[in-house]
Design an enzyme around this catalytic site. Structure first.
Site, PDB file in Angstrom:
ATOM      1  N   CYS A 156       0.830  -1.212   0.000  1.00 24.27           N
ATOM      2  CA  CYS A 156       0.000   0.000   0.000  1.00 24.27           C
ATOM      3  C   CYS A 156       0.859   1.254   0.000  1.00 24.27           C
ATOM      4  O   CYS A 156       0.332   2.371   0.100  1.00 24.27           O
ATOM      5  CB  CYS A 156      -0.950  -0.001   1.198  1.00 24.27           C
ATOM      6  SG  CYS A 156      -0.115  -0.053   2.806  1.00 24.27           S
TER       7      CYS A 156
ATOM      8  N   GLU B  72      -2.090   1.203  -4.494  1.00 20.10           N
ATOM      9  CA  GLU B  72      -1.706  -0.147  -4.102  1.00 20.10           C
ATOM     10  C   GLU B  72      -0.967  -0.764  -5.283  1.00 20.10           C
ATOM     11  O   GLU B  72      -1.330  -0.521  -6.439  1.00 20.10           O
ATOM     12  CB  GLU B  72      -2.967  -0.962  -3.783  1.00 20.10           C
ATOM     13  CG  GLU B  72      -2.719  -2.195  -2.960  1.00 20.10           C
ATOM     14  CD  GLU B  72      -3.057  -1.999  -1.497  1.00 20.10           C
ATOM     15  OE1 GLU B  72      -2.943  -2.989  -0.751  1.00 20.10           O
ATOM     16  OE2 GLU B  72      -3.409  -0.881  -1.099  1.00 20.10           O
TER      17      GLU B  72
END
Length: 362
Positions: free
Chosen positions: A320, A354
């Site tokens: 992330c 992401e």
């Protein structure tokens, strides 16, 4: 966010910018061009949290700019949130406007919804909750067809369930998940399905074992377990471990051993630095690990865990934070090369992204 922000051209430009940023970060490691998985332009976010702000004698949903707790942005609808959240927001507001037991000292509302249509609402209070509140909450839950959790200092009352139920499809199979209140879940369900499918494909069908670090509620564990002989998965959060165990049982998956250890603790166990009672009865040497799967927090893997992953032929890494992903790859680059990479737009209309990489031994 104004209506023009949702124009497809604006989204395409932003997604291209994210792709270029990921390419820039991974080019020093000879990465191939990233596969790009886009998001719906609106109604993609399954979670939302609002403070309540009193104005003109009424409480309103409110949000604040970072660092500013005094200038509220009053919210009537929330176009990035799921259709169900937008449906529930005015109905909940109408209820608290006529029910003092629900509105009295209510200061925060959290919505958790799922692609499968389930919803859990958490109401946070600056007062003790009592039987009268619970009776009112039961009426609210029945009217909205949701579960309700009330929170005040030192108290938590559950009306219905303390989790939402999700169903995600990967490679034609439906996996069912419990998503507990307060535990981490992927906010963008549509992109989460794409991410699961990519990881499933990148792992491939294997005849060896998988080590998974940071497994959470088993989001990736469930589909990836069908690609290998057996899985050893670790997670430190008790609520996530309990949810993962329930999810494994509910999906009839029996080739996963789950232990409540941090990635750092498992590294110590595999290095035989110290024993752990939580590993009693588990023979780590019986595993034939071919791949390690990691989905770490924003800080990425610590140096020791990164060194641990170097032992494996293949490292499947979901991140992330592409900045810390690049730092970890720099540590591994002398022994592993990137053979696949992907961008998953979990957070459209923000700079966050992401990403995923498959690293294989040189």
């Amino acid at each position: 966010m104004n209506a023009s922000s949702f124009e497809p051209a604006a989204y395409t430009a932003q997604l291209e910018s994210k792709k270029n940023r990921l390419i820039e970060l991974l080019t020093p490691f000879g990465a191939p061009a990233p596969e790009v998985f886009d998001s719906p332009l609106s109604h993609f976010r399954l979670r939302a949290e609002f403070r309540l702000w009193r104005e003109d004698g009424q409480r309103h949903y409110a949000m604040f700019e970072p660092g500013d707790k005094h200038t509220p942005i009053l919210i009537e609808d929330f176009p990035i949130a799921s259709p169900l959240i937008n449906e529930l927001m005015p109905r909940l507001k109408a209820f608290w406007q006529v029910c003092d037991q629900i509105s009295n000292r209510l200061f925060q509302v959290e919505f958790l919804t799922t692609l499968s249509g389930d919803a859990l609402i958490t109401l946070a209070y600056h007062r003790p909750l009592d039987d009268a509140w619970e009776t009112a909450a039961e009426c609210l839950a029945a009217e909205l067809n949701v579960s309700i959790i009330g929170r005040s200092r030192g108290k938590r009352i559950v009306v219905g369930r303390d989790f939402a139920e999700e169903a995600l499809t990967v490679a034609g199979r439906v996996y069912r998940y419990r998503q507990p209140e307060g535990a981490f879940t992927q906010p963008n369900g549509t992109v989460n399905e794409k991410m699961l499918s990519w990881a499933y494909d990148a792992l491939g069908q294997r005849n060896d074992d998988l080590l998974e670090l940071y497994c959470g509620n088993g989001n990736f564990t469930l589909p990836l377990s069908t690609r290998v002989r057996q899985v050893l998965a670790t997670e430190i959060s008790k609520s996530s471990v309990n949810a993962a165990l329930a999810n494994l049982a509910n999906n009839a998956i029996d080739n996963v051993t789950l232990v409540r250890l941090s990635a750092e603790e498992l590294t110590q166990a595999l290095n035989e630095v110290r024993p752990f009672r939580r590993l009693a009865g588990i023979d780590l040497k019986r595993y034939d690990f071919g791949t390690v799967f990691v989905d770490p927090p924003r800080a990425g893997m610590d140096s020791d865990t990164c060194e641990l992953t170097r032992r494996f032929e293949r490292i499947l890494y979901i991140s992330c934070n592409p900045e810390t992903l690049a730092q970890n790859i720099a540590q591994l680059n002398d022994t592993h090369r990137i053979t696949r990479c992907a961008l998953f737009d979990q957070f459209p209309w923000t700079h966050h992204m992401e990403s995923g990489v498959l690293l294989e031994r040189r």
